[in-house]
Motif scaffolding. Structure first.
Motif, mmCIF file in Angstrom:
data_model
loop_
_atom_site.group_PDB
_atom_site.id
_atom_site.type_symbol
_atom_site.label_atom_id
_atom_site.label_comp_id
_atom_site.label_asym_id
_atom_site.label_seq_id
_atom_site.Cartn_x
_atom_site.Cartn_y
_atom_site.Cartn_z
ATOM 1 N N ASP A 192 0.756 -1.266 -0.060
ATOM 2 C CA ASP A 192 -0.051 0.157 0.064
ATOM 3 C C ASP A 192 0.976 1.378 -0.104
ATOM 4 O OD1 ASP A 192 0.459 -1.047 2.809
ATOM 5 O OD2 ASP A 192 0.065 1.205 3.327
ATOM 6 N N SER A 213 0.539 4.178 2.138
ATOM 7 C CA SER A 213 -0.238 5.122 3.357
ATOM 8 C C SER A 213 0.565 6.365 3.116
ATOM 9 C CB SER A 213 0.405 4.306 4.746
ATOM 10 O OG SER A 213 -0.765 3.166 4.686
ATOM 11 N N CYS A 269 5.495 4.063 6.578
ATOM 12 C CA CYS A 269 5.378 2.474 6.488
ATOM 13 C C CYS A 269 5.356 2.248 5.096
ATOM 14 C CB CYS A 269 4.447 1.940 7.217
ATOM 15 S SG CYS A 269 2.668 2.161 6.577
ATOM 16 N N SER A 270 5.426 0.800 4.768
ATOM 17 C CA SER A 270 5.109 0.495 3.312
ATOM 18 C C SER A 270 5.946 1.184 2.113
ATOM 19 C CB SER A 270 3.649 0.732 2.986
ATOM 20 O OG SER A 270 3.017 -0.214 3.977
ATOM 21 N N LEU A 291 -4.166 4.916 1.104
ATOM 22 C CA LEU A 291 -4.914 5.259 2.315
ATOM 23 C C LEU A 291 -4.182 6.625 2.803
ATOM 24 C CD1 LEU A 291 -3.675 2.054 2.638
ATOM 25 C CD2 LEU A 291 -5.059 2.065 4.681
ATOM 26 N N HIS A 335 -1.752 4.843 7.487
ATOM 27 C CA HIS A 335 -1.866 3.475 7.628
ATOM 28 C C HIS A 335 -3.061 3.137 8.948
ATOM 29 C CE1 HIS A 335 0.317 3.838 11.499
ATOM 30 N NE2 HIS A 335 1.114 4.472 11.112
ATOM 31 N N THR A 336 -3.240 1.809 9.135
ATOM 32 C CA THR A 336 -4.433 1.579 9.747
ATOM 33 C C THR A 336 -4.417 1.684 11.397
ATOM 34 O OG1 THR A 336 -4.158 -0.728 9.545
ATOM 35 C CG2 THR A 336 -5.438 0.296 7.914
ATOM 36 N N ALA A 337 -3.442 2.060 11.716
ATOM 37 C CA ALA A 337 -3.295 2.363 13.392
ATOM 38 C C ALA A 337 -3.883 3.617 13.722
ATOM 39 C CB ALA A 337 -1.881 2.230 13.843
ATOM 40 N N TYR A 390 1.865 -5.298 2.415
ATOM 41 C CA TYR A 390 0.290 -5.372 2.702
ATOM 42 C C TYR A 390 -0.550 -5.416 1.543
ATOM 43 C CZ TYR A 390 -3.700 -3.105 4.761
ATOM 44 O OH TYR A 390 -5.063 -2.636 5.274
ATOM 45 N N VAL A 447 2.152 -9.147 5.904
ATOM 46 C CA VAL A 447 1.783 -8.128 6.800
ATOM 47 C C VAL A 447 0.350 -8.488 7.078
ATOM 48 C CG1 VAL A 447 1.395 -5.693 7.154
ATOM 49 C CG2 VAL A 447 3.377 -6.182 5.673
ATOM 50 N N TYR A 450 -4.106 -6.355 12.405
ATOM 51 C CA TYR A 450 -4.100 -5.108 11.994
ATOM 52 C C TYR A 450 -5.828 -4.815 11.897
ATOM 53 C CZ TYR A 450 0.988 -4.651 11.566
ATOM 54 O OH TYR A 450 2.257 -4.975 11.929
ATOM 55 N N HIS A 469 5.795 1.654 14.616
ATOM 56 C CA HIS A 469 5.203 1.137 13.438
ATOM 57 C C HIS A 469 5.868 1.373 12.449
ATOM 58 C CE1 HIS A 469 0.811 0.171 13.386
ATOM 59 N NE2 HIS A 469 0.899 0.626 12.188
ATOM 60 N N GLY A 470 5.823 0.297 11.322
ATOM 61 C CA GLY A 470 6.843 0.613 10.152
ATOM 62 C C GLY A 470 8.194 -0.022 10.064
ATOM 63 N N ASP A 517 8.258 -3.055 7.879
ATOM 64 C CA ASP A 517 8.446 -2.568 6.560
ATOM 65 C C ASP A 517 9.740 -2.125 6.217
ATOM 66 O OD1 ASP A 517 5.761 -3.088 6.448
ATOM 67 O OD2 ASP A 517 5.152 -0.864 6.720
HETATM 68 O O1 PXL Z 1 3.453 -1.486 8.545
HETATM 69 C C1 PXL Z 1 2.438 -2.237 8.461
HETATM 70 C C2 PXL Z 1 1.127 -1.903 7.587
HETATM 71 C C3 PXL Z 1 1.316 -1.573 6.419
HETATM 72 N N1 PXL Z 1 0.342 -0.998 5.635
HETATM 73 C C4 PXL Z 1 -0.621 -0.518 6.332
HETATM 74 C C5 PXL Z 1 -0.954 -1.030 7.842
HETATM 75 C C6 PXL Z 1 0.041 -1.481 8.391
HETATM 76 C C7 PXL Z 1 0.171 -1.619 9.843
HETATM 77 O O2 PXL Z 1 -0.897 -1.187 10.520
HETATM 78 O O3 PXL Z 1 -2.037 -0.275 8.453
HETATM 79 C C8 PXL Z 1 -2.165 0.005 5.618
#
Ligand code: PXL
Length: 268
Positions: A9, A11, A16-17, A40, A43-45, A79, A105, A113, A209-210, A213
């Motif tokens: 993804d 994000s 991350c990613s 996104l 990210h989804t946290a 992811y 992931v 997640y 986070h991240g 990745d």
């Molecule tokens: O880092 C892992 C990750 C990657 N991509 C998305 C995430 C997460 C972890 O929450 O939400 C969209």
């Protein structure tokens, strides 16, 4: 120059990613092409990210690349925003026929997640059997092998999961974020037909986070540049340790990996 395709993804906020894989792989002197599985806002946290799923776009993008003669030396997959993407990613893998490194992931610290479903786990397990290298954390390894998650990871527990994950095309598995003791962390790995290996370092006071990745991006780059899986894992772990040391406080906005890119470049 080596060329890699990274499928995961984008994000837009929260390092991350793709926002970490692109700069890391560029800093390693590798040409990095991308196939975003979704865009996104974060990210989804973070709560309620705005999400544009790109499942339907993967096939046409791949077709276009084939029509213009694109090719890659390796593919790194991370992811997936929808389990149906696993099938589309398999088609990409077949079309470009090169080594695949999969970071499956799914979750962390024993939990999935947000938005990750049992269908995701099954699809990721199918994909894992088709990748040459699989890089789960302990949580992901447990979900992929249907084994209860354990915070303290002894050798027997890790070995059982490593062996279960060594299926079909998989030659190497590295489980990251192990806990050999309370104040240590590291990874445990298996090389099919050759045996087990492990690495440990002092556990840092913060986690972020991240970093998974970041590990997979550095690993993929080093592997592509000819390092063996143990050396590539050690470089990736060393990078993450330096990133955490350079990060003042844990935040969902991400860790300070940018400051360590010059170090990474110097290691190659
Ligand atoms: O880092 C892992 C990750 C990657 N991509 C998305 C995430 C997460 C972890 O929450 O939400 C969209």
């Amino acid at each position: 120059m080596k060329r890699i395709l990274v499928i995961q993804d984008l994000s837009c906020v929260g390092s991350c990613s793709l926002t970490v894989a692109l700069p890391i792989l560029s800093a390693m002197g590798i040409r990095c092409s991308v196939l975003p599985t979704a865009v996104l806002s974060t990210h989804t946290a973070f709560p309620d990210p705005h999400t544009r799923d790109l499942t339907e776009d993967i096939g046409p993008v791949c077709d276009h690349w084939q029509s213009v003669g694109a090719s890659f030396d390796a593919i790194l997959v991370g992811y997936l925003s929808d389990p149906r993407q696993a099938e589309a990613v398999l088609d990409v893998m077949l079309a470009f026929d090169c080594p695949v490194i999969l970071d499956p992931v799914l979750g962390d610290r024993g939990k999935l997640y947000t938005g990750i479903t049992p269908e995701h786990i099954a699809a990721m397990a199918d994909l894992a059997a088709m990748a040459q290298v699989v890089l789960p954390n302990v949580t992901e390894a447990a979900f992929l092998t249907d084994v209860p998650y354990q915070e303290q990871t002894d050798g027997q527990y890790l070995r059982m999961m490593l062996e279960k994950l060594c299926r079909m095309k998989t030659r190497t598995v590295i489980i990251t974020g192990t806990s050999p003791s309370q104040d240590q962390t590291g990874f445990a790995g298996i090389l099919k037909g050759e045996g087990l290996f492990s690495y440990r370092a002092d556990r840092r006071t913060i986690s972020s986070h991240g970093t998974g990745d970041m590990f997979s991006a550095v690993f993929a780059g080093a592997y592509l540049l000819g390092k063996d899986p143990v050396e590539a894992g050690e470089l990736a772990a060393g990078f993450v340790e330096r990133v955490l040391d350079a990060t003042e406080e844990a935040s969902p906005f991400g860790a300070n990996f940018e400051s360590q890119l010059p170090w990474l470049w110097q290691q190659l």
